[in-house]
Design a protein around this motif. Sequence first.
Motif, PDB file in Angstrom:
ATOM      1  N   ARG A 189       0.833  -1.211   0.000  1.00 28.86           N
ATOM      2  CA  ARG A 189       0.000   0.000   0.000  1.00 28.86           C
ATOM      3  C   ARG A 189       0.866   1.259   0.000  1.00 28.86           C
ATOM      4  O   ARG A 189       0.566   2.229  -0.700  1.00 28.86           O
ATOM      5  CB  ARG A 189      -0.933  -0.007   1.209  1.00 28.86           C
ATOM      6  N   LEU A 190       1.943   1.239   0.785  1.00 29.49           N
ATOM      7  CA  LEU A 190       2.836   2.394   0.853  1.00 29.49           C
ATOM      8  C   LEU A 190       3.456   2.711  -0.511  1.00 29.49           C
ATOM      9  O   LEU A 190       3.443   3.861  -0.944  1.00 29.49           O
ATOM     10  CB  LEU A 190       3.952   2.156   1.875  1.00 29.49           C
ATOM     11  N   VAL A 191       3.992   1.694  -1.157  1.00 35.34           N
ATOM     12  CA  VAL A 191       4.642   1.961  -2.446  1.00 35.34           C
ATOM     13  C   VAL A 191       3.624   2.394  -3.498  1.00 35.34           C
ATOM     14  O   VAL A 191       3.935   3.229  -4.350  1.00 35.34           O
ATOM     15  CB  VAL A 191       5.498   0.763  -2.933  1.00 35.34           C
ATOM     16  N   LYS A 192       2.408   1.859  -3.425  1.00 40.12           N
ATOM     17  CA  LYS A 192       1.361   2.261  -4.368  1.00 40.12           C
ATOM     18  C   LYS A 192       0.980   3.726  -4.153  1.00 40.12           C
ATOM     19  O   LYS A 192       0.921   4.510  -5.096  1.00 40.12           O
ATOM     20  CB  LYS A 192       0.144   1.358  -4.214  1.00 40.12           C
ATOM     21  N   GLU A 193       0.724   4.089  -2.895  1.00 42.36           N
ATOM     22  CA  GLU A 193       0.288   5.464  -2.608  1.00 42.36           C
ATOM     23  C   GLU A 193       1.407   6.481  -2.790  1.00 42.36           C
ATOM     24  O   GLU A 193       1.146   7.640  -3.087  1.00 42.36           O
ATOM     25  CB  GLU A 193      -0.317   5.542  -1.206  1.00 42.36           C
ATOM     26  N   CYS A 194       2.647   6.041  -2.597  1.00 42.38           N
ATOM     27  CA  CYS A 194       3.791   6.949  -2.770  1.00 42.38           C
ATOM     28  C   CYS A 194       4.319   6.948  -4.198  1.00 42.38           C
ATOM     29  O   CYS A 194       5.206   7.746  -4.525  1.00 42.38           O
ATOM     30  CB  CYS A 194       4.910   6.571  -1.810  1.00 42.38           C
ATOM     31  N   GLU A 195       3.794   6.030  -4.990  1.00 43.34           N
ATOM     32  CA  GLU A 195       4.194   5.907  -6.389  1.00 43.34           C
ATOM     33  C   GLU A 195       5.697   5.726  -6.545  1.00 43.34           C
ATOM     34  O   GLU A 195       6.367   6.428  -7.317  1.00 43.34           O
ATOM     35  CB  GLU A 195       3.694   7.106  -7.196  1.00 43.34           C
ATOM     36  N   ILE A 196       6.222   4.771  -5.782  1.00 39.87           N
ATOM     37  CA  ILE A 196       7.635   4.422  -5.896  1.00 39.87           C
ATOM     38  C   ILE A 196       7.743   2.908  -6.084  1.00 39.87           C
ATOM     39  O   ILE A 196       6.875   2.164  -5.631  1.00 39.87           O
ATOM     40  CB  ILE A 196       8.453   4.849  -4.650  1.00 39.87           C
ATOM     41  N   PRO A 197       8.801   2.450  -6.708  1.00 37.33           N
ATOM     42  CA  PRO A 197       9.007   1.003  -6.826  1.00 37.33           C
ATOM     43  C   PRO A 197       9.335   0.398  -5.459  1.00 37.33           C
ATOM     44  O   PRO A 197       9.908   1.059  -4.588  1.00 37.33           O
ATOM     45  CB  PRO A 197      10.209   0.882  -7.767  1.00 37.33           C
ATOM     46  N   LYS A 198       8.966  -0.845  -5.291  1.00 35.21           N
ATOM     47  CA  LYS A 198       9.228  -1.534  -4.033  1.00 35.21           C
ATOM     48  C   LYS A 198      10.737  -1.575  -3.744  1.00 35.21           C
ATOM     49  O   LYS A 198      11.160  -1.436  -2.594  1.00 35.21           O
ATOM     50  CB  LYS A 198       8.648  -2.950  -4.070  1.00 35.21           C
ATOM     51  N   ALA A 199      11.536  -1.718  -4.788  1.00 34.56           N
ATOM     52  CA  ALA A 199      12.998  -1.746  -4.605  1.00 34.56           C
ATOM     53  C   ALA A 199      13.497  -0.419  -4.020  1.00 34.56           C
ATOM     54  O   ALA A 199      14.404  -0.394  -3.188  1.00 34.56           O
ATOM     55  CB  ALA A 199      13.686  -2.043  -5.931  1.00 34.56           C
ATOM     56  N   THR A 200      12.901   0.692  -4.445  1.00 33.05           N
ATOM     57  CA  THR A 200      13.277   2.005  -3.907  1.00 33.05           C
ATOM     58  C   THR A 200      12.926   2.088  -2.426  1.00 33.05           C
ATOM     59  O   THR A 200      13.706   2.593  -1.623  1.00 33.05           O
ATOM     60  CB  THR A 200      12.580   3.134  -4.695  1.00 33.05           C
ATOM     61  N   PHE A 201      11.747   1.575  -2.085  1.00 32.99           N
ATOM     62  CA  PHE A 201      11.345   1.545  -0.677  1.00 32.99           C
ATOM     63  C   PHE A 201      12.404   0.811   0.150  1.00 32.99           C
ATOM     64  O   PHE A 201      12.872   1.314   1.165  1.00 32.99           O
ATOM     65  CB  PHE A 201       9.984   0.868  -0.506  1.00 32.99           C
ATOM     66  N   TYR A 202      12.779  -0.382  -0.289  1.00 35.75           N
ATOM     67  CA  TYR A 202      13.754  -1.174   0.464  1.00 35.75           C
ATOM     68  C   TYR A 202      15.138  -0.537   0.456  1.00 35.75           C
ATOM     69  O   TYR A 202      15.888  -0.671   1.421  1.00 35.75           O
ATOM     70  CB  TYR A 202      13.793  -2.619  -0.045  1.00 35.75           C
ATOM     71  N   ASN A 203      15.463   0.172  -0.615  1.00 33.59           N
ATOM     72  CA  ASN A 203      16.735   0.878  -0.652  1.00 33.59           C
ATOM     73  C   ASN A 203      16.779   1.975   0.414  1.00 33.59           C
ATOM     74  O   ASN A 203      17.788   2.161   1.081  1.00 33.59           O
ATOM     75  CB  ASN A 203      16.953   1.479  -2.045  1.00 33.59           C
ATOM     76  N   TYR A 204      15.669   2.692   0.589  1.00 28.60           N
ATOM     77  CA  TYR A 204      15.605   3.762   1.585  1.00 28.60           C
ATOM     78  C   TYR A 204      15.494   3.226   3.015  1.00 28.60           C
ATOM     79  O   TYR A 204      16.138   3.743   3.922  1.00 28.60           O
ATOM     80  CB  TYR A 204      14.397   4.667   1.342  1.00 28.60           C
ATOM     81  N   PHE A 205      14.631   2.242   3.223  1.00 24.91           N
ATOM     82  CA  PHE A 205      14.239   1.883   4.591  1.00 24.91           C
ATOM     83  C   PHE A 205      14.599   0.464   5.024  1.00 24.91           C
ATOM     84  O   PHE A 205      14.583   0.181   6.221  1.00 24.91           O
ATOM     85  CB  PHE A 205      12.724   2.099   4.759  1.00 24.91           C
ATOM     86  N   HIS A 206      14.860  -0.433   4.111  1.00 24.25           N
ATOM     87  CA  HIS A 206      15.245  -1.823   4.391  1.00 24.25           C
ATOM     88  C   HIS A 206      14.111  -2.683   4.932  1.00 24.25           C
ATOM     89  O   HIS A 206      14.090  -3.875   4.695  1.00 24.25           O
ATOM     90  CB  HIS A 206      16.464  -1.908   5.324  1.00 24.25           C
ATOM     91  N   SER A 207      13.193  -2.096   5.698  1.00 22.24           N
ATOM     92  CA  SER A 207      12.086  -2.885   6.257  1.00 22.24           C
ATOM     93  C   SER A 207      10.968  -1.947   6.715  1.00 22.24           C
ATOM     94  O   SER A 207      11.183  -0.747   6.905  1.00 22.24           O
ATOM     95  CB  SER A 207      12.565  -3.709   7.452  1.00 22.24           C
ATOM     96  N   LYS A 208       9.815  -2.519   6.916  1.00 24.78           N
ATOM     97  CA  LYS A 208       8.695  -1.747   7.447  1.00 24.78           C
ATOM     98  C   LYS A 208       9.011  -1.293   8.864  1.00 24.78           C
ATOM     99  O   LYS A 208       8.681  -0.165   9.255  1.00 24.78           O
ATOM    100  CB  LYS A 208       7.412  -2.591   7.423  1.00 24.78           C
ATOM    101  N   GLU A 209       9.672  -2.144   9.633  1.00 24.48           N
ATOM    102  CA  GLU A 209      10.024  -1.767  11.008  1.00 24.48           C
ATOM    103  C   GLU A 209      10.909  -0.526  11.030  1.00 24.48           C
ATOM    104  O   GLU A 209      10.696   0.388  11.826  1.00 24.48           O
ATOM    105  CB  GLU A 209      10.722  -2.916  11.734  1.00 24.48           C
ATOM    106  N   ARG A 210      11.881  -0.468  10.131  1.00 23.50           N
ATOM    107  CA  ARG A 210      12.764   0.701  10.085  1.00 23.50           C
ATOM    108  C   ARG A 210      11.984   1.947   9.661  1.00 23.50           C
ATOM    109  O   ARG A 210      12.194   3.028  10.190  1.00 23.50           O
ATOM    110  CB  ARG A 210      13.937   0.439   9.140  1.00 23.50           C
ATOM    111  N   LEU A 211      11.060   1.785   8.707  1.00 22.08           N
ATOM    112  CA  LEU A 211      10.223   2.915   8.308  1.00 22.08           C
ATOM    113  C   LEU A 211       9.394   3.419   9.487  1.00 22.08           C
ATOM    114  O   LEU A 211       9.319   4.626   9.731  1.00 22.08           O
ATOM    115  CB  LEU A 211       9.296   2.536   7.151  1.00 22.08           C
ATOM    116  N   ILE A 212       8.787   2.519  10.227  1.00 24.86           N
ATOM    117  CA  ILE A 212       7.982   2.916  11.394  1.00 24.86           C
ATOM    118  C   ILE A 212       8.858   3.651  12.399  1.00 24.86           C
ATOM    119  O   ILE A 212       8.468   4.697  12.929  1.00 24.86           O
ATOM    120  CB  ILE A 212       7.293   1.694  12.022  1.00 24.86           C
ATOM    121  N   GLU A 213      10.055   3.126  12.641  1.00 29.67           N
ATOM    122  CA  GLU A 213      10.961   3.786  13.580  1.00 29.67           C
ATOM    123  C   GLU A 213      11.305   5.204  13.110  1.00 29.67           C
ATOM    124  O   GLU A 213      11.270   6.158  13.897  1.00 29.67           O
ATOM    125  CB  GLU A 213      12.237   2.950  13.725  1.00 29.67           C
ATOM    126  N   ILE A 214      11.593   5.357  11.822  1.00 25.33           N
ATOM    127  CA  ILE A 214      11.914   6.684  11.271  1.00 25.33           C
ATOM    128  C   ILE A 214      10.707   7.614  11.381  1.00 25.33           C
ATOM    129  O   ILE A 214      10.850   8.785  11.752  1.00 25.33           O
ATOM    130  CB  ILE A 214      12.413   6.566   9.818  1.00 25.33           C
TER     131      ILE A 214
END
Length: 184
Positions: free
Chosen positions: A33-58
């Motif tokens: 849902r995050l990558v869809k709403e942010c209009e970014i590739p899933k690989a970009t998401f993982y490149n920035y944050f590595h995991s959902k847990e890290r994103l939540i922490e940030i």
Amino acid sequence: MPHLVLPTRAIKVVNKAIELFHYNGFHLVGIDRLVKECEIPKATFYNYFHSKERLIEICLIMQKERLKEKVVSVVEYDHDTNAMDKLKKLYVLHTDLDGLYYLLFKAIFETKLTHPKAYQTAVRYRTWLTNEIYSLLRALNLDASFTESKLFLYMIEGAVIQRLSLGEVDERMVEVFLKSLSVC
């Protein structure tokens, strides 16, 4: 903790994630849902944050820092306001369901078992806030105890729960509490 340095695109993802987590909870918002709403590739998401847990922490770190700035502006820079009125302002700031504290409050309940680092971010903020409240209570009454500052925080959190369940809060309780301290 060192300052977070994120590319502009990553900050946009964090801001969108904060919004989604705020209104939907941490468990109902997935990476898809995050990558869809942010209009970014899933690989970009993982490149920035590595995991959902890290994103939540940030997300929680950013909310915590934004909220701390607001608290410090009330406590330290509002020289024309007395301690009682500053405490009332902190109460209103923290009981706003659309405000910055709500996500940190929600994290206390939703992340403890699944995202312990994120949970610790919320706990550290509560500890910091309790110390700020204690300083203001001591300015109001030198005999104020740390337990009373925890009680004030519990009143804030009780008001959040009451707003969630009833939609409104009787704010006279804060007034009575603060007046009882200033009379002593």
